[in-house]
Design a protein around this motif. Structure first.
Motif, short mmCIF file in Angstrom:
data_model
loop_
_atom_site.label_atom_id
_atom_site.label_comp_id
_atom_site.label_asym_id
_atom_site.label_seq_id
_atom_site.Cartn_x
_atom_site.Cartn_y
_atom_site.Cartn_z
N THR A 313 0.84 -1.20 0.00
CA THR A 313 0.00 0.00 0.00
C THR A 313 0.87 1.25 0.00
O THR A 313 2.06 1.21 0.36
N THR A 314 0.26 2.37 -0.39
CA THR A 314 0.99 3.63 -0.37
C THR A 314 1.41 4.01 1.05
O THR A 314 2.40 4.75 1.23
N LEU A 315 0.70 3.51 2.04
CA LEU A 315 1.06 3.81 3.43
C LEU A 315 2.37 3.12 3.81
O LEU A 315 3.22 3.69 4.50
N MET A 316 2.55 1.89 3.34
CA MET A 316 3.83 1.19 3.56
C MET A 316 4.97 1.93 2.88
O MET A 316 6.08 2.01 3.40
N MET A 317 4.70 2.48 1.71
CA MET A 317 5.73 3.20 0.97
C MET A 317 6.10 4.50 1.69
O MET A 317 7.27 4.88 1.75
N LEU A 318 5.09 5.15 2.27
CA LEU A 318 5.35 6.39 3.00
C LEU A 318 6.22 6.13 4.23
O LEU A 318 7.21 6.83 4.46
N VAL A 319 5.86 5.13 5.04
CA VAL A 319 6.65 4.89 6.25
C VAL A 319 8.04 4.40 5.89
O VAL A 319 9.01 4.65 6.63
N SER A 320 8.17 3.71 4.76
CA SER A 320 9.51 3.27 4.31
C SER A 320 10.36 4.46 3.90
O SER A 320 11.58 4.46 4.10
N ALA A 321 9.72 5.47 3.32
CA ALA A 321 10.44 6.69 2.96
C ALA A 321 10.92 7.42 4.20
O ALA A 321 12.02 7.97 4.23
N PHE A 322 10.09 7.42 5.25
CA PHE A 322 10.44 8.17 6.46
C PHE A 322 11.39 7.40 7.36
O PHE A 322 12.38 7.94 7.86
N GLY A 323 11.11 6.13 7.58
CA GLY A 323 11.91 5.35 8.52
C GLY A 323 13.12 4.67 7.90
O GLY A 323 14.00 4.20 8.62
N GLY A 324 13.16 4.62 6.57
CA GLY A 324 14.22 3.89 5.87
C GLY A 324 13.71 2.51 5.50
O GLY A 324 13.17 1.79 6.36
#
Length: 352
Positions: A313-324
Motif C-alpha cells: 500500500t501507499t502507506l507502507m511506501m510512506l513509512v519506508s520513505a520516512f523510517g528507511g
C-alpha cells in the motif's frame, strides 16, 4: 525499492486487530530509531518519556461520518452505498440545494442511470451518472438535513479487513479520535486512536504543544496499487485545511529547531504537501494528492507516529520513505515475531 513486491509481507491473520484494546492508551508501541535502526518495545503511555518539552504535536481533527448506507431499489433489490466525497457533496448542497457525491455501490445488479433508491424512512437517492471506474454519482434528497439523515440511516464504514457478522455499536466511539471535530472522513486517521484526553493533558503539562490540521481521509487510502513500478502510481485526492494558528506554530517550531511530530500518515502528507507549494507552508486548504515513497525529502516532519499498515500500500511506501526501507522491513518482522496487533485497531509505531 520501486517494485510493488518490495512492500509485500506475510501477516498471520490472527494479528489483524478487529477490535481495539479496552483502553486506548494501553496499546503497545514499537519505537524505531531512524538513524541506527534500533528497535525498542513500549506501551503507548510511554510517549510521555519519549516526547519532550518544546515538541509540536500535529493531529488530524477530521471526524468519520456514517458513510455506509443500506437501501432498496424501487424494483426491490438491496443496495449498499459508501459515500466517497462527503465534503464535495456539502459544497454541492450549498450551491444547488441538494446533496450530491461520488459513491461506491454494491448490488446484485448495478442500478441504471435515473433509477431511485430508498434509504431508511426519510432519505432517497437518484443515480445521476455511472462512472468508468465503477463508482456512481448519486444525488440525495432528504426530509431532514443531510447530517441528521446520515446519523439516522448510516453506519461507520469500518475498513474491509475488519470482518464481523454484526456491527458493534461501540465502533461509533472507538473509531473516532478523542479530538475529532470536523466531519468529512470515510476512514479514521488511526494513529490518533491511541490518545486519550488524559494523556493529551499530560503531554501539554510537560510543555508539548498540540495543534490540529484537517485532512478528510478518503476511501482511496484503501485503494490497491495496481502498477508494478510504484513510481507510475497516481495518488487519490483528499481535502485538507491548515489553520492560521497551526501554520504559525509549525513555522515557529522549525525556526527554533524544535521537533514537529506528525500523528499519522495523513498529517505527514498534508504537511509535506503544503510545504512544497509555492510560498511554502501557510494557512489555507486544498486537495492533497502527494505520493510519498523512498527517495522523498521531508521538509517539515521530524518524528512520526503511525500504526502498522497493509502490505503493498501507499502507506507502507510512506513509512519506508520516512523510517528507511531496510529499517521498516526489520521493524515489521520484529512486530510480527513479537505478536503486535496490526492495522486500524492495532498497535502503534513511533519513528524518531
Amino acid at each position: 525499492m520501486f517494485s510493488l513486491s518490495d512492500y509485500a509481507y506475510h501477516l498471520p491473520p490472527e494479528l489483524i486487530a478487529d477490535r481495539p484494546v479496552p483502553e486506548r492508551d494501553t496499546s503497545r508501541l514499537l519505537v524505531l530509531d531512524r538513524r541506527s535502526g534500533f528497535l525498542s518495545h513500549h506501551f503507548f503511555t510511554d510517549v510521555t518519556s519519549l516526547f519532550r518539552a518544546g515538541d509540536l504535536l500535529i493531529v488530524n481533527d477530521t471526524r468519520v461520518i456514517p458513510a455506509r448506507l443500506h437501501g432498496t431499489k424501487i424494483s426491490g433489490g438491496r443496495v449498499e452505498i459508501l459515500l466517497l466525497d462527503y465534503v464535495g457533496g456539502c459544497l454541492h448542497l450549498e450551491k444547488n440545494g441538494f446533496f450530491q457525491c461520488s459513491c461506491l455501490m454494491k448490488a446484485s445488479k448495478r442500478p441504471a442511470q435515473g433509477s431511485r433508491i430508498l434509504i431508511g424512512d426519510r432519505l432517497q437517492a437518484r443515480v445521476e451518472e455511472l462512472e468508468a471506474d465503477g463508482s456512481v454519482i448519486l444525488s440525495f434528497h432528504s426530509e431532514a438535513p443531510m447530517p441528521q439523515a446520515l446519523l439516522e440511516a448510516g453506519s461507520l464504514p469500518l475498513p474491509p479487513y475488519i470482518e464481523r457478522k454484526e456491527e458493534d455499536p461501540e465502533d461509533a466511539l472507538h473509531y473516532q479520535t478523542v479530538y475529532a471535530r470536523k466531519e468529512g472522513a470515510v476512514a479514521a486517521p488511526t494513529a490518533g486512536l491511541h490518545f486519550t484526553d488524559r494523556l493529551l493533558g499530560h503531554l501539554r503539562s510537560m510543555g508539548v504543544e498540540v495543534q490540529p490540521l484537517t485532512l478528510h481521509v478518503g476511501y482511496g487510502t484503501f485503494a490497491p496499487v495496481r502498477v508494478d513500478d510504484i513510481r507510475s502510481h497516481r495518488m487519490h485526492h483528499e481535502r485538507f485545511e491548515i489553520g492560521e494558528e497551526t501554520a504559525s506554530a509549525i513555522l515557529k517550531a522549525k525556526a527554533e529547531k524544535r521537533r514537529v511530530i506528525a500523528v499519522g500518515t495523513t498529517c505527514v502528507r498534508t504537511l509535506e504537501y503544503a510545504a512544497a507549494q509555492e510560498g511554502g507552508l501557510k494557512p489555507g486548504g486544498g486537495s492533497c494528492d502527494l505520493f510519498i515513497y523512498p527517495g522523498f525529502s521531508f521538509r517539515v516532519v521530524d518524528v512520526m507516529l503511525t500504526n502498522f499498515h497493509l502490505p503493498e500500500t501507499t502507506l507502507m511506501m510512506l513509512v519506508s520513505a520516512f523510517g528507511g526501507y531496510e529499517h521498516i522491513q526489520n521493524a515489521y518482522k520484529e512486530a510480527i515475531a513479537k505478536r503486535y496487533r496490526f492495522f486500524s485497531y492495532g498497535d502503534a509505531m513511533l519513528m524518531i
